[in-house]
Design an enzyme around this catalytic site. Structure first.
Site, PDB file in Angstrom:
ATOM      1  N   LYS A 187     -83.438  30.093 -25.307  1.00  0.00           N
ATOM      2  CA  LYS A 187     -82.506  30.538 -26.355  1.00  0.00           C
ATOM      3  C   LYS A 187     -83.282  31.084 -27.560  1.00  0.00           C
ATOM      4  O   LYS A 187     -82.883  32.068 -28.170  1.00  0.00           O
ATOM      5  CB  LYS A 187     -81.593  29.399 -26.812  1.00  0.00           C
ATOM      6  CG  LYS A 187     -80.585  28.992 -25.786  1.00  0.00           C
ATOM      7  CD  LYS A 187     -79.324  29.810 -25.925  1.00  0.00           C
ATOM      8  CE  LYS A 187     -78.366  29.445 -24.879  1.00  0.00           C
ATOM      9  NZ  LYS A 187     -77.593  29.874 -24.050  1.00  0.00           N
ATOM     10  N   LYS A 200     -79.177  33.150 -11.525  1.00  0.00           N
ATOM     11  CA  LYS A 200     -78.081  32.272 -11.910  1.00  0.00           C
ATOM     12  C   LYS A 200     -76.866  33.035 -12.417  1.00  0.00           C
ATOM     13  O   LYS A 200     -77.012  33.970 -13.203  1.00  0.00           O
ATOM     14  CB  LYS A 200     -78.601  31.339 -13.018  1.00  0.00           C
ATOM     15  CG  LYS A 200     -77.629  30.289 -13.447  1.00  0.00           C
ATOM     16  CD  LYS A 200     -78.109  29.582 -14.707  1.00  0.00           C
ATOM     17  CE  LYS A 200     -76.921  29.260 -15.571  1.00  0.00           C
ATOM     18  NZ  LYS A 200     -77.239  28.874 -16.916  1.00  0.00           N
ATOM     19  N   LYS A 235     -72.670  33.330 -18.245  1.00  0.00           N
ATOM     20  CA  LYS A 235     -71.955  34.207 -19.184  1.00  0.00           C
ATOM     21  C   LYS A 235     -72.898  35.186 -19.848  1.00  0.00           C
ATOM     22  O   LYS A 235     -72.627  36.370 -19.937  1.00  0.00           O
ATOM     23  CB  LYS A 235     -71.250  33.363 -20.248  1.00  0.00           C
ATOM     24  CG  LYS A 235     -69.932  32.810 -19.775  1.00  0.00           C
ATOM     25  CD  LYS A 235     -69.457  31.673 -20.651  1.00  0.00           C
ATOM     26  CE  LYS A 235     -69.321  30.423 -19.819  1.00  0.00           C
ATOM     27  NZ  LYS A 235     -69.061  29.197 -20.570  1.00  0.00           N
TER      28      LYS A 235
HETATM   29  P1  TYM Z   1     -72.318  25.078 -19.905  1.00  0.00           P
HETATM   30  O1  TYM Z   1     -71.101  25.318 -20.715  1.00  0.00           O
HETATM   31  O2  TYM Z   1     -73.447  26.044 -19.999  1.00  0.00           O
HETATM   32  O3  TYM Z   1     -71.955  24.959 -18.369  1.00  0.00           O
HETATM   33  C1  TYM Z   1     -70.960  24.050 -17.948  1.00  0.00           C
HETATM   34  C2  TYM Z   1     -71.269  23.463 -16.593  1.00  0.00           C
HETATM   35  O4  TYM Z   1     -71.349  24.488 -15.605  1.00  0.00           O
HETATM   36  C3  TYM Z   1     -72.570  24.381 -14.920  1.00  0.00           C
HETATM   37  N1  TYM Z   1     -73.041  25.728 -14.546  1.00  0.00           N
HETATM   38  C4  TYM Z   1     -73.534  26.035 -13.348  1.00  0.00           C
HETATM   39  N2  TYM Z   1     -73.727  25.275 -12.246  1.00  0.00           N
HETATM   40  C5  TYM Z   1     -74.238  25.886 -11.159  1.00  0.00           C
HETATM   41  N3  TYM Z   1     -74.555  27.222 -11.128  1.00  0.00           N
HETATM   42  C6  TYM Z   1     -74.390  28.009 -12.207  1.00  0.00           C
HETATM   43  N4  TYM Z   1     -74.675  29.301 -12.155  1.00  0.00           N
HETATM   44  C7  TYM Z   1     -73.861  27.416 -13.390  1.00  0.00           C
HETATM   45  N5  TYM Z   1     -73.561  27.890 -14.634  1.00  0.00           N
HETATM   46  C8  TYM Z   1     -73.060  26.833 -15.327  1.00  0.00           C
HETATM   47  C9  TYM Z   1     -73.539  23.717 -15.886  1.00  0.00           C
HETATM   48  O5  TYM Z   1     -74.606  23.095 -15.208  1.00  0.00           O
HETATM   49  C10 TYM Z   1     -72.634  22.736 -16.571  1.00  0.00           C
HETATM   50  O6  TYM Z   1     -72.509  21.557 -15.803  1.00  0.00           O
HETATM   51  N6  TYM Z   1     -74.747  21.488 -22.258  1.00  0.00           N
HETATM   52  C11 TYM Z   1     -73.586  21.730 -21.444  1.00  0.00           C
HETATM   53  C12 TYM Z   1     -72.286  21.236 -22.040  1.00  0.00           C
HETATM   54  C13 TYM Z   1     -72.333  19.810 -22.446  1.00  0.00           C
HETATM   55  C14 TYM Z   1     -72.354  18.679 -21.590  1.00  0.00           C
HETATM   56  C15 TYM Z   1     -72.395  17.545 -22.449  1.00  0.00           C
HETATM   57  C16 TYM Z   1     -72.370  18.525 -20.207  1.00  0.00           C
HETATM   58  C17 TYM Z   1     -72.341  19.349 -23.722  1.00  0.00           C
HETATM   59  N7  TYM Z   1     -72.377  17.989 -23.731  1.00  0.00           N
HETATM   60  C18 TYM Z   1     -72.430  16.254 -21.925  1.00  0.00           C
HETATM   61  C19 TYM Z   1     -72.412  17.220 -19.690  1.00  0.00           C
HETATM   62  C20 TYM Z   1     -72.441  16.116 -20.549  1.00  0.00           C
HETATM   63  C21 TYM Z   1     -73.490  23.223 -21.245  1.00  0.00           C
HETATM   64  O7  TYM Z   1     -73.909  24.007 -22.065  1.00  0.00           O
HETATM   65  O8  TYM Z   1     -72.850  23.591 -20.148  1.00  0.00           O
END
Ligand code: TYM
Length: 329
Positions: free
Chosen positions: A111, A194, A197
């Site tokens: 990032k 991957k 977004k």
């Molecule tokens: P975020 O919003 O980036 O993504 C949400 C969830 O989707 C999964 N994901 C994927 N899994 C497999 N292949 C992909 N291409 C893919 N893109 C996204 C992510 O692994 C995630 O599980 N930090 C987290 C949000 C968060 C969170 C938490 C999660 C905040 N606090 C506490 C668990 C527990 C995030 O940015 O996810």
């Protein structure tokens, strides 16, 4: 009953990576665990969204959660910013987390490269906020995709360190939970590793049939298999990984054999892939439309979730304050 928790940032619509990486597990787990699923709107502040978009973005994710099958009667579904207790725990955890270890987190480094003019402290302490999300409910399992493994390692470190410093067993070490047996990384359609977004290579849950087919048919490929039983180049492997995720075993085998004997036509593979995606997405998309138009229901569900989440977090925070030595109110 064991506790499970997970969340997603409201920075756009949910895509197939979110669905297969996380949401599908949530839906399954709500039947067997005391479940908390939330919308990580504080985490989305690292990229400074417009105030007028904040609530609407959370509603969009909530509608999509419900459309995927999350059930507010079974799970506590809430918005992160409705639970101020999280922030208090975040502060305590930050006191025991070192800048060296936060600086080594790959997502932070990535990032920081992507947004060099906005390397803010929130971005830096992203993993401790995530740890606070998890530990405030003393969650044992966290369904996430592969990209969250390092953040999960930090959450475990926060739990362990707090327990060690204060000689307590308050926090369980949260474990990653995967739908199959291993972490999932849903690939993009542009040949990149991957689906994401910010990569602009997503199939969204709200994409209609025509859009899905168009995106899949445009996926990057090469000249086709040249030699019997040869390994697949990355772009082709990505399509096969997607096929493995969205189709059944037999279909996967059929195309795999075609690859191996050099008779595979990418057009056929893509048609099948699009077909199977559409089959999964059509009913979800229809429900998204229904839920999205019912703002009243969405807000009611969020309020109900906030009450339950606050109760759970407040109980943990009472213990935490006592353990650290603060007055409990
Ligand atoms: P975020 O919003 O980036 O993504 C949400 C969830 O989707 C999964 N994901 C994927 N899994 C497999 N292949 C992909 N291409 C893919 N893109 C996204 C992510 O692994 C995630 O599980 N930090 C987290 C949000 C968060 C969170 C938490 C999660 C905040 N606090 C506490 C668990 C527990 C995030 O940015 O996810």
């Amino acid at each position: 009953m064991d506790i499970v928790l997970s969340g997603i940032r409201p920075t756009g619509n949910l895509h197939l990576g979110n669905y297969y990486g996380a949401v599908r597990s949530f839906v399954k787990m709500q039947n067997e665990y005391n479940s908390f699923f939330f919308i990580a709107d504080w985490h989305s502040l690292t990229t400074h969204p417009r105030p007028q978009d904040i609530q609407q973005s959370a509603r969009t994710i909530l509608a999509e959660y419900l459309a995927c099958g999350l059930d507010p009667e079974k799970a506590t579904i809430y918005v992160q910013s409705d639970v101020p207790e999280t922030i208090e725990l975040y502060l305590y955890l930050n006191m025991n987390t070192y800048i060296g270890e936060l600086g080594r987190v790959t997502t932070f480094k990535e990032k920081a490269r992507q947004q060099p003019d906005n390397v803010n402290a929130g971005l830096f302490t992203y993993p401790t906020l995530m740890a606070a999300d998890i530990l405030q409910h003393r969650a044992k399992f966290v369904p996430v995709g592969k990209d969250q493994e390092q953040n999960m390692e930090m959450a475990r470190k926060c739990a362990r360190r707090f327990n060690n410093i204060y000689q307590t067993e308050l926090f369980p070490e949260p474990q990653n939970f995967y739908f199959g047996n291993e972490a999932l990384k849903v690939p993009g359609l542009d040949g990149s590793g991957k689906m994401g977004k910010s990569e602009g290579n997503c199939i969204y849950l709200c994409d209609d049939e025509k859009v899905v087919r168009k995106k899949v048919m445009r996926a990057v490929t090469d000249n086709g298999p040249q030699e019997m039983n040869s390994p697949k180049p990355d772009v082709i492997q990505n399509l096969f990984t997607l096929l493995h995720i969205v189709s059944d075993e037999e279909t996967y085998k059929y195309f795999d054999e075609k690859w191996n004997d050099c008779t595979l036509r990418y057009g056929d593979l893509k048609k099948q892939l699009a077909e199977d995606m559409v089959r999964t997405l059509n009913p979800i998309r229809e429900r998204i439309e229904e839920y999205k138009s019912n703002t009243e229901l969405l807000d009611k569900i969020a309020r109900m979730g906030a009450d339950k989440a606050r109760e759970s977090a407040a109980a943990t925070l009472r213990e935490v304050r006592k353990i650290i030595g603060f007055r409990v109110y």
